[in-house]
Design a protein around this motif. Sequence first.
Motif, PDB file in Angstrom:
ATOM      1  N   UNK A  36       0.843  -1.187   0.000  1.00 43.73           N
ATOM      2  CA  UNK A  36       0.000   0.000   0.000  1.00 43.73           C
ATOM      3  C   UNK A  36       0.883   1.243   0.000  1.00 43.73           C
ATOM      4  N   UNK A  37       1.935   1.194   0.814  1.00 42.96           N
ATOM      5  CA  UNK A  37       2.986   2.207   0.819  1.00 42.96           C
ATOM      6  C   UNK A  37       4.308   1.461   0.897  1.00 42.96           C
ATOM      7  N   UNK A  38       5.381   2.183   1.024  1.00 38.72           N
ATOM      8  CA  UNK A  38       6.697   1.528   1.112  1.00 38.72           C
ATOM      9  C   UNK A  38       6.795   0.608   2.327  1.00 38.72           C
ATOM     10  N   UNK A  39       6.101   0.967   3.401  1.00 41.23           N
ATOM     11  CA  UNK A  39       6.240   0.202   4.637  1.00 41.23           C
ATOM     12  C   UNK A  39       4.994  -0.581   5.024  1.00 41.23           C
ATOM     13  N   UNK A  40       3.876  -0.330   4.373  1.00 40.94           N
ATOM     14  CA  UNK A  40       2.632  -1.032   4.716  1.00 40.94           C
ATOM     15  C   UNK A  40       2.327  -2.067   3.644  1.00 40.94           C
ATOM     16  N   UNK A  58      -1.919   5.085  10.701  1.00 43.73           N
ATOM     17  CA  UNK A  58      -0.747   4.459  10.072  1.00 43.73           C
ATOM     18  C   UNK A  58      -0.346   5.121   8.755  1.00 43.73           C
ATOM     19  N   UNK A  59      -1.289   5.806   8.110  1.00 41.77           N
ATOM     20  CA  UNK A  59      -0.987   6.476   6.845  1.00 41.77           C
ATOM     21  C   UNK A  59      -1.928   7.651   6.651  1.00 41.77           C
ATOM     22  N   UNK A  60      -1.405   8.703   6.053  1.00 44.62           N
ATOM     23  CA  UNK A  60      -2.197   9.892   5.719  1.00 44.62           C
ATOM     24  C   UNK A  60      -2.396   9.924   4.210  1.00 44.62           C
ATOM     25  N   UNK A  61      -3.648  10.043   3.789  1.00 43.67           N
ATOM     26  CA  UNK A  61      -3.988  10.109   2.373  1.00 43.67           C
ATOM     27  C   UNK A  61      -4.472  11.528   2.063  1.00 43.67           C
ATOM     28  N   UNK A  62      -3.838  12.190   1.105  1.00 38.42           N
ATOM     29  CA  UNK A  62      -4.259  13.542   0.740  1.00 38.42           C
ATOM     30  C   UNK A  62      -5.342  13.433  -0.323  1.00 38.42           C
ATOM     31  N   UNK A  63      -6.551  13.794   0.070  1.00 47.00           N
ATOM     32  CA  UNK A  63      -7.721  13.669  -0.792  1.00 47.00           C
ATOM     33  C   UNK A  63      -7.965  15.006  -1.487  1.00 47.00           C
ATOM     34  N   UNK A  64      -7.601  15.082  -2.745  1.00 43.30           N
ATOM     35  CA  UNK A  64      -7.691  16.344  -3.482  1.00 43.30           C
ATOM     36  C   UNK A  64      -8.110  16.066  -4.919  1.00 43.30           C
ATOM     37  N   UNK A 115       6.608  14.791  10.515  1.00 39.18           N
ATOM     38  CA  UNK A 115       6.422  13.389  10.937  1.00 39.18           C
ATOM     39  C   UNK A 115       7.140  12.484   9.936  1.00 39.18           C
ATOM     40  N   UNK A 116       8.465  12.412  10.010  1.00 40.59           N
ATOM     41  CA  UNK A 116       9.264  11.698   9.003  1.00 40.59           C
ATOM     42  C   UNK A 116       8.874  10.233   8.808  1.00 40.59           C
ATOM     43  N   UNK A 117       8.390   9.573   9.855  1.00 39.38           N
ATOM     44  CA  UNK A 117       8.054   8.145   9.750  1.00 39.38           C
ATOM     45  C   UNK A 117       6.632   7.899   9.259  1.00 39.38           C
ATOM     46  N   UNK A 118       5.844   8.948   9.129  1.00 39.93           N
ATOM     47  CA  UNK A 118       4.456   8.770   8.681  1.00 39.93           C
ATOM     48  C   UNK A 118       4.405   8.422   7.201  1.00 39.93           C
ATOM     49  N   UNK A 119       3.597   7.427   6.872  1.00 47.54           N
ATOM     50  CA  UNK A 119       3.392   7.037   5.481  1.00 47.54           C
ATOM     51  C   UNK A 119       2.374   7.996   4.855  1.00 47.54           C
ATOM     52  N   UNK A 120       2.728   8.561   3.699  1.00 47.61           N
ATOM     53  CA  UNK A 120       1.892   9.562   3.045  1.00 47.61           C
ATOM     54  C   UNK A 120       1.598   9.132   1.613  1.00 47.61           C
ATOM     55  N   UNK A 121       0.337   9.243   1.228  1.00 46.43           N
ATOM     56  CA  UNK A 121      -0.078   8.939  -0.144  1.00 46.43           C
ATOM     57  C   UNK A 121      -0.703  10.187  -0.738  1.00 46.43           C
ATOM     58  N   UNK A 122      -0.130  10.672  -1.855  1.00 47.11           N
ATOM     59  CA  UNK A 122      -0.670  11.846  -2.538  1.00 47.11           C
ATOM     60  C   UNK A 122      -1.281  11.445  -3.862  1.00 47.11           C
ATOM     61  N   UNK A 123      -1.844  12.426  -4.551  1.00 42.86           N
ATOM     62  CA  UNK A 123      -2.481  12.158  -5.845  1.00 42.86           C
ATOM     63  C   UNK A 123      -3.913  12.594  -5.817  1.00 42.86           C
ATOM     64  N   UNK A 124      -4.716  12.021  -6.691  1.00 41.10           N
ATOM     65  CA  UNK A 124      -6.148  12.332  -6.658  1.00 41.10           C
ATOM     66  C   UNK A 124      -6.941  11.059  -6.930  1.00 41.10           C
ATOM     67  N   UNK A 167      -4.760  -3.393  14.444  1.00 44.87           N
ATOM     68  CA  UNK A 167      -5.172  -3.229  13.057  1.00 44.87           C
ATOM     69  C   UNK A 167      -4.645  -1.907  12.510  1.00 44.87           C
ATOM     70  N   UNK A 168      -4.317  -1.893  11.220  1.00 48.41           N
ATOM     71  CA  UNK A 168      -3.802  -0.685  10.597  1.00 48.41           C
ATOM     72  C   UNK A 168      -4.928   0.065   9.908  1.00 48.41           C
ATOM     73  N   UNK A 169      -4.797   1.387   9.882  1.00 43.11           N
ATOM     74  CA  UNK A 169      -5.839   2.239   9.309  1.00 43.11           C
ATOM     75  C   UNK A 169      -5.210   3.494   8.726  1.00 43.11           C
TER      76      UNK A 169
END
Length: 274
Positions: free
Chosen positions: A28-32, A240-246, A265-274, A215-217
């Motif tokens: 889902x991400x590099x670490x998840x 566990x991850x922040x998704x930028x909804x744009x 938050x360097x360790x936070x998993x982030x997903x960008x895009x639309x 559980x991860x969310x």
Amino acid sequence: TGLTYDDLICMPGHINFGVHDVDLHGNFTRKIKLKTPVVSSPMDTVTGSRMAIAMALEGGIGVIHTNMSIEEQANEVMSVKKFESGFIMDPVCIPPTMPFAELENLRKTTGWKGFPVTEDGKMGSKLLGLVTKRDTDWFTDGSVTVSSIMTKLQDLVTAPEAVDLLAANKILKESKKGKLPVVTKSGRLVALMSRADLQKNADYPNATKDQKKQLMVAASIGTRPSDKDRVGALVAAGVDAIIIDSSQGDSVYQHDMVRWIKKEFPDMQVVGGN
């Protein structure tokens, strides 16, 4: 001209492998990592805590929508993180002076049936006992205090502070108890383990979990400056991850938000895009 499903026929071909050989594991991400590569949408009609729990149990992950207050979204995240745990590090504790009527109200608001009883009703203080649904099945007097109906410490099975997850699981199975308090040498409560979680582990072997066996969310945010406060609350809630909804994934606002999150938050998993 366009095509519909009725216009297409999928012709099967020869295969030289069985279903058991198919591996759907993906990132889902590099670490998840997901054992079932399915993600639920961050729409207010799709993903709240209940959907996120169901997704994680089956090996996917849910993205809790942002169309609510910061506090509400953080609470939704916490509901997922507390649903299933290895060690519950922050269980809801109650004082021995709590009336039975107040305990019943607490059960309704939290959805939990059993609570550790500590000297001051807080985590980290001395454990006095444990009150479960079994202890209160025949009580109707709302004025009776927890101290008179709880299972007292001397009748509980406990584990020492240094116990690992495997050893704690073994104690729970052998004792046939519903909950296992973890205490220090001085008797202070530091964690709790639930038998129900052991059963969930057996029922959902593909569940998506973090290192604490929770559980991860994921949760979504926007690109407004106020969303930075939302990120802080979500991180504190254990997301566990922040998704930028744009609607526009390649905007300066989204770029700035991604950079800010990774800086703060360097360790936070982030997903960008639309």
